[in-house]
Design an enzyme around this catalytic site. Sequence first.
Site, PDB file in Angstrom:
ATOM      1  CG  HIS A   1      -3.346   1.249  21.562  1.00  0.00           C
ATOM      2  ND1 HIS A   1      -3.606   2.588  20.972  1.00  0.00           N
ATOM      3  CD2 HIS A   1      -2.326   1.175  21.971  1.00  0.00           C
ATOM      4  CE1 HIS A   1      -2.715   3.512  21.187  1.00  0.00           C
ATOM      5  NE2 HIS A   1      -1.379   2.678  22.318  1.00  0.00           N
TER       6      HIS A   1
ATOM      7  CD  GLN B   1       5.191   0.406  24.112  1.00  0.00           C
ATOM      8  OE1 GLN B   1       4.540   1.245  23.938  1.00  0.00           O
ATOM      9  NE2 GLN B   1       6.086  -0.623  25.042  1.00  0.00           N
TER      10      GLN B   1
ATOM     11  CD  GLU C   1       8.270   1.597  16.895  1.00  0.00           C
ATOM     12  OE1 GLU C   1       8.798   3.102  15.854  1.00  0.00           O
ATOM     13  OE2 GLU C   1       7.492   1.740  17.623  1.00  0.00           O
TER      14      GLU C   1
ATOM     15  CB  ALA D   1       0.244  -5.783  15.100  1.00  0.00           C
TER      16      ALA D   1
END
Length: 667
Positions: free
Chosen positions: A473, A428, A406, A430
Amino acid sequence: MHFDSKDLTYDQLVHLYKSLLLPRVIEEKMLVLLRQGKISKWFSGIGQEAIAVGVTQALDEDEWILPLHRNLGVFTSRHMPLHKLLMQWQGNQSGYSKGRERSFHFGNAQHHICGMISHLGPQLGIADGIALAHKLRKEDKVVVVFTGEGGTSEGDFHEAVNVAAVWDLPVIFVIENNGYALSTPVNEQYRCEALVEKARGYGIDGVKIDGNNILNVYDTIKGVKKYCLEYQRPYLVECATFRMRGHEEASGTKYVPPYLFEVWDIKDPIKNFEQFLLSKQVLSKEEIDAIHQDLKDYVDVECNIGFNAKPMYVDTGRELRDVYAENKVDVRGMQYDEENPAAAGPVKEQRFIDAIKEGLHQSMQQHADLILMGQDIAEYGGVFKITEGFVEEFGKDRVRNTPLCESAILGAALGLNIQGYRSMIEMQFADFVTMGFTQIVNNLAKIHYRWGQSANVVIRMPCGAGVGAGPFHSQTNEAWFIHTPGLKVVYPSTPADAKGLLIAAINDPNPVLFFEHKALYRSVHGNVPEGYYETEIGKARHVRSGDDCSIITYGQGVIWAEDYAAHHSEISIDILDLRTLLPLDYDAIKAAVGRTGRVLVLHEDTMTGGLGGEIAAWVGEHCFELLDAPVLRCASLDTPVPFNTELENNFLAKARLHETVVKLLKY
Ligand SMILES: Cc1ncc(C[n+]2csc(CCOP(=O)(O)OP(=O)(O)O)c2C)c(N)n1
């Protein structure tokens, strides 16, 4: 020290000598000025000048360099006037950063220099982006980025070199190995014999050279540049040198064994090159003395100008304005009018996710310079399938799968914008944005304020809970970014806004975090205009009118509030959807307070430090007379997001919405 002048002419050799000597003469003056208290901090590059100067002289003037704190020779070799540099170092308004940045922490597009931030490593990824822009335009240009040997231990070094290798980018990574990172010697920094060995691990080539030999550096970079352009590949150059002074002038050198200074003094880059020029009768002793004197005179004249700069003129309005680049994009979408959605073309019913896809798709058609980057976004279409079919239509150059990195990609996005490209990065999830945190909050957010460079980058953030995905996630982490000046944060709750805000974000020259709630992707439908249109960033949406209380919310909170109002017809509820969280629409907030006098701020984010606290404080400060009750907050529990559905339901703010409304109405 062995010098080989190859086919360099007399003029070239003399030019190299003068270029090498200038930063030394300036530094000697700096040390005097430091002692006189005229400048505050100085990171010395004495003894290392051959690297900065040799590298810069080997490049074309319009090839970008990303230097570090000891690379005065880069700035002088790019002909930056010393008086303006002095103004910069004094924090003067007429310096390159208008007094906002210290020392070498600035860039300048005219001189093709992108300055460092204190974190050292994050600039490596920016070089990837600049090189990618050259590659996409098929320009014969390389980019050079510097790192110290200390900086090679940062994850950013690994990420940036790996991306350059995987994407075949013409970046020259120059490691200035000067023996110490602050007080840390190389044996406490890395275990390999030489740092250049790392090149092989990335599948690229590299070389270790004597960094104190100007001709060696110059010739190597010339050759490496040819290689990078011909083979379209990166290259690693490790330059052996030594830091002859403290980390910075106040920090001393007690931890360095004294004999090392003697060893390296013998290898001084200037003394040795002078000896060579004398022995080859390129210059005489008198000519060398005359060059010295000329440079000293130049430094004195420039110091006089630099120290007589106009004093700082503080203007709060200007400070605040300069945080953001002016939003004056030439090709704008039509503004979306809530009262008349059909003005943006015929409408059709769409899911939230389809509207995002359409906004992105139309932006790709609109802007040939829009590059998409993210993990698995090309052939696979992204984990949520938002970019499905894009690579077939727009090609691999513009729809780019990235390695798992990232930070480097966010840095590359900034590099792309330095070269006039705009980009969209898909996180992919946050949650993973933490891996690129510095790039967002320190590079992207601050660069316009620091030296006027825009950062037209949109970061899409699939976020939120209610999907049984556990702590990593499910987060909705907007509060981390709302606190950072320079960013814009949008968070739509309807398909029409999702499309319009995404288009507006891509048109905006500032970094925009675009939060898209995963639970809304396929559950929320709505009418969406088919045309290319913008929903204005910074404008809230009045969702429904009511008299009893106002719920100020955003994202999934809007869905909860609407649902609650629909099931509690006995309460007349007013709802405001903020849509943009930074900057906030204070006029709309004030109007919402005025409509009912009772305000509840609802958000899915956790309570402490969440946006609700900010809004409550602002309403308390500015709308006290309009209130009939204290502002209440309804937020998720101050815990990580739990996996188990019952725990998750209990965690979410929705579980406490009814009791909070009741409490508010009872006041
Ligand atoms: C992320 C981060 N950690 C720590 C520091 C503090 N720091 C500033 S310079 C420096 C040493 C850097 O060493 P190196 O990369 O070898 O460059 P040099 O100063 O030797 O030229 C350190 C530890 C920092 N600026 N950034």
